[in-house]
Design a protein around this motif. Structure first.
Motif, mmCIF file in Angstrom:
data_model
loop_
_atom_site.group_PDB
_atom_site.id
_atom_site.type_symbol
_atom_site.label_atom_id
_atom_site.label_comp_id
_atom_site.label_asym_id
_atom_site.label_seq_id
_atom_site.Cartn_x
_atom_site.Cartn_y
_atom_site.Cartn_z
ATOM 1 N N PHE A 277 71.759 -29.824 35.460
ATOM 2 C CA PHE A 277 73.255 -30.438 35.917
ATOM 3 C C PHE A 277 74.097 -30.622 34.660
ATOM 4 O O PHE A 277 75.207 -30.353 34.923
ATOM 5 C CB PHE A 277 72.763 -31.768 36.450
ATOM 6 N N PHE A 278 73.792 -31.307 33.873
ATOM 7 C CA PHE A 278 74.525 -31.400 32.613
ATOM 8 C C PHE A 278 74.799 -30.480 31.836
ATOM 9 O O PHE A 278 75.957 -30.422 31.168
ATOM 10 C CB PHE A 278 73.987 -32.825 31.678
ATOM 11 N N GLU A 279 74.035 -29.717 31.747
ATOM 12 C CA GLU A 279 74.345 -28.211 31.168
ATOM 13 C C GLU A 279 75.538 -27.654 31.683
ATOM 14 O O GLU A 279 76.405 -26.817 30.991
ATOM 15 C CB GLU A 279 72.958 -27.382 31.007
ATOM 16 N N PRO B 47 78.504 -20.087 39.947
ATOM 17 C CA PRO B 47 79.838 -20.314 39.554
ATOM 18 C C PRO B 47 80.371 -21.713 40.009
ATOM 19 O O PRO B 47 81.311 -22.379 39.530
ATOM 20 C CB PRO B 47 80.784 -19.168 39.703
ATOM 21 N N VAL B 48 79.936 -22.016 41.177
ATOM 22 C CA VAL B 48 80.396 -23.419 41.644
ATOM 23 C C VAL B 48 79.547 -24.378 41.195
ATOM 24 O O VAL B 48 78.438 -24.628 41.604
ATOM 25 C CB VAL B 48 80.132 -23.138 43.353
ATOM 26 N N GLU B 49 80.290 -25.332 40.459
ATOM 27 C CA GLU B 49 79.689 -26.367 39.860
ATOM 28 C C GLU B 49 79.315 -27.457 41.092
ATOM 29 O O GLU B 49 79.912 -27.832 41.959
ATOM 30 C CB GLU B 49 80.914 -27.332 39.214
ATOM 31 N N GLY B 50 78.187 -27.974 40.978
ATOM 32 C CA GLY B 50 77.352 -28.747 42.065
ATOM 33 C C GLY B 50 76.482 -28.217 42.889
ATOM 34 O O GLY B 50 75.708 -28.769 43.451
ATOM 35 N N SER B 51 76.561 -26.927 42.791
ATOM 36 C CA SER B 51 75.530 -26.104 44.015
ATOM 37 C C SER B 51 74.373 -26.231 43.617
ATOM 38 O O SER B 51 73.336 -26.468 44.377
ATOM 39 C CB SER B 51 76.229 -24.735 43.910
ATOM 40 N N ARG B 52 73.970 -26.045 42.125
ATOM 41 C CA ARG B 52 72.423 -26.217 41.921
ATOM 42 C C ARG B 52 72.208 -27.486 42.136
ATOM 43 O O ARG B 52 70.716 -27.914 42.357
ATOM 44 C CB ARG B 52 72.318 -25.722 40.427
ATOM 45 N N GLU B 53 73.002 -28.562 41.706
ATOM 46 C CA GLU B 53 72.354 -30.018 41.572
ATOM 47 C C GLU B 53 72.223 -30.283 43.279
ATOM 48 O O GLU B 53 71.345 -31.114 43.405
ATOM 49 C CB GLU B 53 73.897 -30.938 41.338
ATOM 50 N N PHE B 54 72.785 -29.599 44.157
ATOM 51 C CA PHE B 54 72.657 -29.855 45.629
ATOM 52 C C PHE B 54 71.311 -29.325 45.833
ATOM 53 O O PHE B 54 70.494 -30.201 46.723
ATOM 54 C CB PHE B 54 73.702 -29.292 46.510
ATOM 55 N N LEU B 55 70.930 -28.239 45.477
ATOM 56 C CA LEU B 55 69.644 -27.285 45.582
ATOM 57 C C LEU B 55 68.594 -28.246 45.196
ATOM 58 O O LEU B 55 67.539 -28.619 45.937
ATOM 59 C CB LEU B 55 69.718 -26.185 45.128
#
Length: 439
Positions: free
Chosen positions: A4-6, A208-216
């Motif tokens: 997330f922070f990266e 490319p969409v910020e927050g998508s990995r954090e949601f997963l």
């Protein structure tokens, strides 16, 4: 949280490293120093073995003192994010201030003479009052800090707030929705619970969409290095452990929260203010924030005032005048409106130029003791404004500032008077406590 922070580093200029990653270059492996033959001849008396050990120990201590402490806890990272965001806000504000002062040569008005000190906003997450330059950075910080309370909510906010391209957001949300649907329909099939990060769809649509990995990751996906057929090296996957039926139902709810997501936007602070009766009610001095122009454009506009006066004196058709009025209205982002009440007091508020009439009526109604009663607002020139009309303030020629006249509905007032009822004050006590005199 490491990923997330990266991922947000580029957008918010987060200069520290993620958890577990060194903040500086590794200085443990020094380049080998090769001594030339000429220099070796000059050093006839080499230091003793004890002196060499002492020197090496001193050097090691110095390097240890200079090496920054590696922060790996989430709290430390969060604090670092806060410091970086505050620094960024200060830089942005300073740049805007310098650009306005240096690039324009527009005469700066005395703040004490301004009708309103500026345009302000309220953060819906923290309630903080912000300037225009502070709002974006503050909201980002507030969202990041929310991960500790609700990672799903925070990641959804990230997706809709940090990404400006609505089409890309929709595409990423649709793909994540398919991930969840496939898992819920095939809960025992491992292939649906694995996302290969090098996958073309993930790389082009989701990553490319910020927050998508954090949601997963908030759903329960974890990063795992796994072997790939036909490759010697392992690749990174996001893997979701097998879920219980209750966990799957919860995942569906979390997916629905993602689909209903909305961007977090700072809300315009209307800065309601009451003033005593004044002959200066129609005099407005606005700060630069009200203009949809650069400082240089403001300077150029001032230089063209004499030309505009001559042009207005010329005979023009109605179409020409309307075209000029529309162009004039587009110069402003905000408008400052005053409402003269029957007792002579004035009610002032700040609005977007594109706010609709119902917004204005709601503001006035909320400021009155008897806001339930029907009333009228009359614009300059005698035009009666209709609360039910979805017309922008700019289209009603109420930009960049205007004085309106308030009038109770005559029939209702007659009924109230016949019944012997009358409100002693119009404005709410909270406004009267801070009533001022126009300067």
């Amino acid at each position: 949280m490491k990923k997330f922070f990266e991922d947000i580093k580029k957008d918010i200029k987060f200069k520290s490293a993620g958890p577990g990653k060194k903040l500086t270059e590794d200085t443990s492996s020094k380049p080998e120093v090769v001594q030339s033959s000429s220099s070796s001849k000059q050093n006839r008396y080499a230091p003793s073995e004890g002196a060499q050990r002492a020197g090496a120990a001193a050097l090691a201590r110095t390097e240890q003192q200079q090496r920054p402490k590696v922060h790996t806890s989430h709290d430390a990272i969060r604090n670092q994010v806060k410091r970086e965001l505050e620094a960024e806000a200060a830089v942005v504000a300073e740049k805007e201030k310098a650009a306005a002062a240096e690039g324009s040569k527009v005469p700066v008005k005395d703040p004490a003479c301004l009708s309103v000190s500026g345009v302000y906003f309220t953060c819906p997450l923290t309630g903080a009052t912000l300037t225009k330059s502070e709002r974006e950075v503050h909201i980002k910080e507030a969202i990041l800090m929310r991960f500790e309370e609700d990672a799903i909510e925070a990641s959804v906010m990230m997706i809709y707030t940090f990404n400006k391209d609505r089409e890309k957001v929709k595409a990423a949300v649709d793909i994540i929705n398919k991930y969840v649907d496939n898992i819920c329909k095939n809960p025992t099939e491992e292939k649906y619970r694995k996302i290969k990060l090098s996958n073309k769809v993930f790389q082009e649509k989701v990553k490319p969409v910020e927050g998508s990995r954090e949601f997963l990751e908030a759903l329960g996906f974890i990063s795992v290095m796994l072997p790939v057929d036909g490759q010697e090296e392992e690749e990174e996957f996001l893997v979701l452990p097998e879920q219980s039926s209750d966990a799957l139902e919860l995942m569906k709810e979390q997916r629905d929260r993602l689909q209903r997501g909305e961007p977090v936007r700072a809300q315009l602070d209307r800065q309601p203010q009451a003033f005593r009766p004044s002959s200066d009610a129609q005099r407005f001095e606005l700060p630069p924030e009200f203009y949809n122009l650069t400082a240089e454009e403001l300077k150029r506009e001032q230089q063209q005032k004499s030309e505009l006066v001559e042009k207005n004196a010329m005979l023009r058709t109605k179409a020409m005048r309307e075209k000029d009025e529309q162009r004039e209205r587009r110069k402003y982002n905000y408008t400052l409106l005053r409402v003269r009440l029957p007792d002579g007091n004035l009610l002032q508020g700040t609005f977007y130029a594109w706010d609709r009439l119902p917004v204005l009526f709601a503001f006035v109604r909320e400021s009155l003791v008897d806001g339930w009663q029907p009333f009228e607002l009359i614009a300059p020139g005698g035009q009666k404004l209709q609360e039910s009309e979805e017309v922008a303030l700019a289209e009603c020629n109420l930009v960049p500032a205007a004085l309106l006249t308030f009038a109770w509905d005559a029939a209702v007032q007659a009924d109230i008077a016949a019944a012997g009822g009358k409100s002693p004050t119009l404005l709410k006590p909270s406004l009267l406590e801070t009533i001022r005199t126009l300067s």
